[in-house]
Each structure stands twice: as C-alpha cells, then as structure tokens.
Design a protein around this motif. Structure first.
Motif, PDB file in Angstrom:
ATOM      1  N   PHE A  81      -0.529   8.328   0.463  1.00 26.61           N
ATOM      2  CA  PHE A  81      -0.982   9.722   0.510  1.00 26.61           C
ATOM      3  C   PHE A  81      -2.491   9.845   0.320  1.00 26.61           C
ATOM      4  CE2 PHE A  81       3.525  10.566  -0.647  1.00 26.61           C
ATOM      5  CZ  PHE A  81       3.827  11.375   0.439  1.00 26.61           C
ATOM      6  N   ASP A  82      -3.153   8.792  -0.165  1.00 26.78           N
ATOM      7  CA  ASP A  82      -4.598   8.846  -0.369  1.00 26.78           C
ATOM      8  C   ASP A  82      -5.374   8.515   0.900  1.00 26.78           C
ATOM      9  OD1 ASP A  82      -4.252   9.592  -2.994  1.00 26.78           O
ATOM     10  OD2 ASP A  82      -4.408   7.556  -3.761  1.00 26.78           O
ATOM     11  N   ALA A  83      -4.713   7.939   1.878  1.00 23.85           N
ATOM     12  CA  ALA A  83      -5.375   7.636   3.150  1.00 23.85           C
ATOM     13  C   ALA A  83      -5.595   8.942   3.921  1.00 23.85           C
ATOM     14  CB  ALA A  83      -4.515   6.689   3.977  1.00 23.85           C
ATOM     15  N   THR A  84      -6.628   8.948   4.752  1.00 21.41           N
ATOM     16  CA  THR A  84      -6.897  10.117   5.582  1.00 21.41           C
ATOM     17  C   THR A  84      -6.935   9.661   7.029  1.00 21.41           C
ATOM     18  OG1 THR A  84      -8.231  11.051   3.814  1.00 21.41           O
ATOM     19  CG2 THR A  84      -8.481  12.027   5.988  1.00 21.41           C
ATOM     20  N   PRO A  85      -5.947  10.037   7.834  1.00 24.12           N
ATOM     21  CA  PRO A  85      -4.747  10.805   7.479  1.00 24.12           C
ATOM     22  C   PRO A  85      -3.733   9.930   6.715  1.00 24.12           C
ATOM     23  CG  PRO A  85      -4.647  10.167   9.783  1.00 24.12           C
ATOM     24  CD  PRO A  85      -5.973   9.673   9.260  1.00 24.12           C
ATOM     25  N   VAL A  86      -2.698  10.582   6.199  1.00 22.43           N
ATOM     26  CA  VAL A  86      -1.645   9.887   5.476  1.00 22.43           C
ATOM     27  C   VAL A  86      -1.093   8.762   6.354  1.00 22.43           C
ATOM     28  CG1 VAL A  86       0.713  10.130   4.567  1.00 22.43           C
ATOM     29  CG2 VAL A  86      -1.001  11.872   4.067  1.00 22.43           C
ATOM     30  N   GLU A  87      -0.884   7.590   5.746  1.00 21.55           N
ATOM     31  CA  GLU A  87      -0.362   6.447   6.496  1.00 21.55           C
ATOM     32  C   GLU A  87       1.066   6.139   6.075  1.00 21.55           C
ATOM     33  OE1 GLU A  87      -2.870   3.045   6.092  1.00 21.55           O
ATOM     34  OE2 GLU A  87      -4.576   4.041   7.028  1.00 21.55           O
ATOM     35  N   ILE A  88       1.918   5.885   7.059  1.00 23.04           N
ATOM     36  CA  ILE A  88       3.298   5.463   6.823  1.00 23.04           C
ATOM     37  C   ILE A  88       3.499   4.188   7.636  1.00 23.04           C
ATOM     38  CG2 ILE A  88       5.734   6.043   7.013  1.00 23.04           C
ATOM     39  CD1 ILE A  88       4.849   9.028   7.048  1.00 23.04           C
ATOM     40  N   THR A  89       3.809   3.105   6.935  1.00 21.51           N
ATOM     41  CA  THR A  89       3.956   1.802   7.581  1.00 21.51           C
ATOM     42  C   THR A  89       5.322   1.234   7.235  1.00 21.51           C
ATOM     43  OG1 THR A  89       1.593   1.446   7.228  1.00 21.51           O
ATOM     44  CG2 THR A  89       2.909  -0.477   7.851  1.00 21.51           C
ATOM     45  N   GLY A  90       6.018   0.741   8.230  1.00 24.74           N
ATOM     46  CA  GLY A  90       7.325   0.139   8.003  1.00 24.74           C
ATOM     47  C   GLY A  90       7.216  -1.192   7.271  1.00 24.74           C
ATOM     48  N   ALA A  91       8.148  -1.424   6.369  1.00 23.05           N
ATOM     49  CA  ALA A  91       8.253  -2.700   5.656  1.00 23.05           C
ATOM     50  C   ALA A  91       9.533  -3.384   6.120  1.00 23.05           C
ATOM     51  CB  ALA A  91       8.289  -2.466   4.145  1.00 23.05           C
ATOM     52  N   SER A  92       9.533  -4.699   6.132  1.00 22.13           N
ATOM     53  CA  SER A  92      10.692  -5.415   6.664  1.00 22.13           C
ATOM     54  C   SER A  92      11.910  -5.346   5.755  1.00 22.13           C
ATOM     55  CB  SER A  92      10.335  -6.876   6.937  1.00 22.13           C
ATOM     56  OG  SER A  92       9.913  -7.506   5.732  1.00 22.13           O
ATOM     57  N   ASP A  93      11.693  -5.266   4.457  1.00 23.25           N
ATOM     58  CA  ASP A  93      12.818  -5.232   3.518  1.00 23.25           C
ATOM     59  C   ASP A  93      12.357  -4.687   2.173  1.00 23.25           C
ATOM     60  OD1 ASP A  93      11.614  -7.396   2.006  1.00 23.25           O
ATOM     61  OD2 ASP A  93      12.456  -8.789   3.464  1.00 23.25           O
ATOM     62  N   TRP A  94      13.321  -4.485   1.292  1.00 25.02           N
ATOM     63  CA  TRP A  94      13.042  -3.898  -0.011  1.00 25.02           C
ATOM     64  C   TRP A  94      12.095  -4.770  -0.826  1.00 25.02           C
ATOM     65  CZ3 TRP A  94      14.190  -5.530  -5.036  1.00 25.02           C
ATOM     66  CH2 TRP A  94      13.967  -4.577  -6.026  1.00 25.02           C
ATOM     67  N   ARG A  95      12.337  -6.069  -0.844  1.00 26.90           N
ATOM     68  CA  ARG A  95      11.523  -6.971  -1.670  1.00 26.90           C
ATOM     69  C   ARG A  95      10.047  -6.940  -1.257  1.00 26.90           C
ATOM     70  NH1 ARG A  95      12.969 -11.428  -4.884  1.00 26.90           N
ATOM     71  NH2 ARG A  95      15.062 -11.129  -4.101  1.00 26.90           N
ATOM     72  N   SER A  96       9.772  -7.092   0.033  1.00 20.76           N
ATOM     73  CA  SER A  96       8.373  -7.089   0.476  1.00 20.76           C
ATOM     74  C   SER A  96       7.730  -5.725   0.242  1.00 20.76           C
ATOM     75  CB  SER A  96       8.258  -7.507   1.945  1.00 20.76           C
ATOM     76  OG  SER A  96       8.899  -6.586   2.791  1.00 20.76           O
ATOM     77  N   CYS A  97       8.513  -4.689   0.374  1.00 18.34           N
ATOM     78  CA  CYS A  97       8.013  -3.335   0.132  1.00 18.34           C
ATOM     79  C   CYS A  97       7.568  -3.198  -1.330  1.00 18.34           C
ATOM     80  CB  CYS A  97       9.107  -2.325   0.475  1.00 18.34           C
ATOM     81  SG  CYS A  97       8.552  -0.606   0.536  1.00 18.34           S
ATOM     82  N   MET A  98       8.442  -3.616  -2.247  1.00 18.52           N
ATOM     83  CA  MET A  98       8.138  -3.506  -3.669  1.00 18.52           C
ATOM     84  C   MET A  98       6.984  -4.430  -4.078  1.00 18.52           C
ATOM     85  SD  MET A  98       9.993  -1.125  -4.835  1.00 18.52           S
ATOM     86  CE  MET A  98       9.726  -1.344  -6.589  1.00 18.52           C
ATOM     87  N   GLU A  99       6.898  -5.602  -3.484  1.00 17.08           N
ATOM     88  CA  GLU A  99       5.810  -6.530  -3.807  1.00 17.08           C
ATOM     89  C   GLU A  99       4.461  -5.945  -3.427  1.00 17.08           C
ATOM     90  OE1 GLU A  99       6.983 -10.136  -1.814  1.00 17.08           O
ATOM     91  OE2 GLU A  99       8.302 -10.750  -3.466  1.00 17.08           O
ATOM     92  N   ARG A 100       4.396  -5.321  -2.257  1.00 14.81           N
ATOM     93  CA  ARG A 100       3.117  -4.719  -1.836  1.00 14.81           C
ATOM     94  C   ARG A 100       2.769  -3.535  -2.712  1.00 14.81           C
ATOM     95  NH1 ARG A 100       0.925  -2.215   3.516  1.00 14.81           N
ATOM     96  NH2 ARG A 100      -1.267  -2.192   2.958  1.00 14.81           N
ATOM     97  N   GLU A 101       3.761  -2.734  -3.081  1.00 18.68           N
ATOM     98  CA  GLU A 101       3.487  -1.609  -3.978  1.00 18.68           C
ATOM     99  C   GLU A 101       2.887  -2.126  -5.293  1.00 18.68           C
ATOM    100  OE1 GLU A 101       5.863   2.307  -5.150  1.00 18.68           O
ATOM    101  OE2 GLU A 101       6.642   0.511  -6.162  1.00 18.68           O
ATOM    102  N   ALA A 102       3.431  -3.216  -5.822  1.00  7.05           N
ATOM    103  CA  ALA A 102       2.912  -3.795  -7.066  1.00  7.05           C
ATOM    104  C   ALA A 102       1.492  -4.338  -6.877  1.00  7.05           C
ATOM    105  CB  ALA A 102       3.847  -4.905  -7.552  1.00  7.05           C
ATOM    106  N   GLU A 103       1.194  -4.901  -5.709  1.00  2.00           N
ATOM    107  CA  GLU A 103      -0.150  -5.419  -5.418  1.00  2.00           C
ATOM    108  C   GLU A 103      -1.165  -4.277  -5.346  1.00  2.00           C
ATOM    109  OE1 GLU A 103      -0.028  -7.615  -1.768  1.00  2.00           O
ATOM    110  OE2 GLU A 103       1.382  -9.082  -2.579  1.00  2.00           O
ATOM    111  N   ILE A 104      -0.792  -3.198  -4.675  1.00  6.84           N
ATOM    112  CA  ILE A 104      -1.699  -2.054  -4.508  1.00  6.84           C
ATOM    113  C   ILE A 104      -1.864  -1.331  -5.845  1.00  6.84           C
ATOM    114  CG2 ILE A 104      -2.060   0.146  -3.311  1.00  6.84           C
ATOM    115  CD1 ILE A 104      -2.327  -2.265  -1.435  1.00  6.84           C
TER     116      ILE A 104
END
Length: 120
Positions: A81-104
């Motif tokens: 939501f902080d990107a301009t414009p808002v960015e929505i990017t597909g993740a391949s699975d739950w684990r990789s999604c959660m790992e990137r969230e933790a990295e960011i």
C-alpha cells in the motif's frame, strides 16, 4: 485513464492470517459506498479489518465470493500500500509469501491470501 476503481480489503483472523478481497467498481464514489457497507458488515461480525482502500483500477481479479470450505483453493499476493500506485504481486505459495513479508517487515506491506485469482 482508469476505467474502474478497485476496493482492496484486508482482514485478519484469530490465527493472524491475512485475507484479501477485491471488488471492482465503476467509480471512486461507488467504491467508497461499497467500502463503507463492507466495513460495517465486518465490524458487526467482529472481523478485524487491517486495511481498506479504493484505488484506481490497475489489476483485475475473478469475481468476489466466499470460500465454501477450508479446502477452497487460495491464491497468495504481496500487497504494498506504500507503493505509488499500490502494487499487487502474485506469490507462488504461502511459505514464499510469508518469507518475503518477513524480509520487507514494514507497515503497509502484506502477504495475503484470497480465493480470488488475479486475471492480468
């Protein structure tokens, strides 16, 4: 020029999992009305709303619906939501999604699941 507005609603369940819902609307005004209605319904049901935004249409999703069972296929997205414009990017699975969230690791960036599939 944007031909639609997208309501993006993120909710959180008791386990801390984040779910995303996407509703396409014809105008900002229509999006804001739907936003108020949905927020009211979720608040009454004591569903925790993390974020709720009407943004100019850039992404399209399959039609909004409710999961009919816990076995319903889920899609995973990084939503910034902080990107301009808002960015929505597909993740391949739950684990990789959660790992990137933790990295960011910052407010406004979420790993969310949805039964809705991104169309473009």
């Amino acid at each position: 020029m944007n031909s639609f507005f997208l309501l993006i609603l993120l909710t959180q369940n008791a386990a801390g999992n984040v779910s995303a819902s996407f509703v396409e609307t014809a105008s900002r005004e229509q999006c804001e009305v739907k936003q108020k209605v949905v927020e009211g319904i979720f608040s009454t049901a004591r569903v925790k709303i993390l974020e709720s935004h009407c943004v100019p249409g850039r992404y399209r999703f399959s039609e909004f619906g409710h999961a009919t069972s816990s076995a319903t296929r889920r899609h995973f997205y990084w939503i910034d939501f902080d990107a301009t414009p808002v960015e929505i990017t597909g993740a391949s699975d739950w684990r990789s999604c959660m790992e990137r969230e933790a990295e960011i690791d910052r407010a406004g960036f979420y790993c969310a699941s949805s039964i809705q599939q991104q169309l473009d």
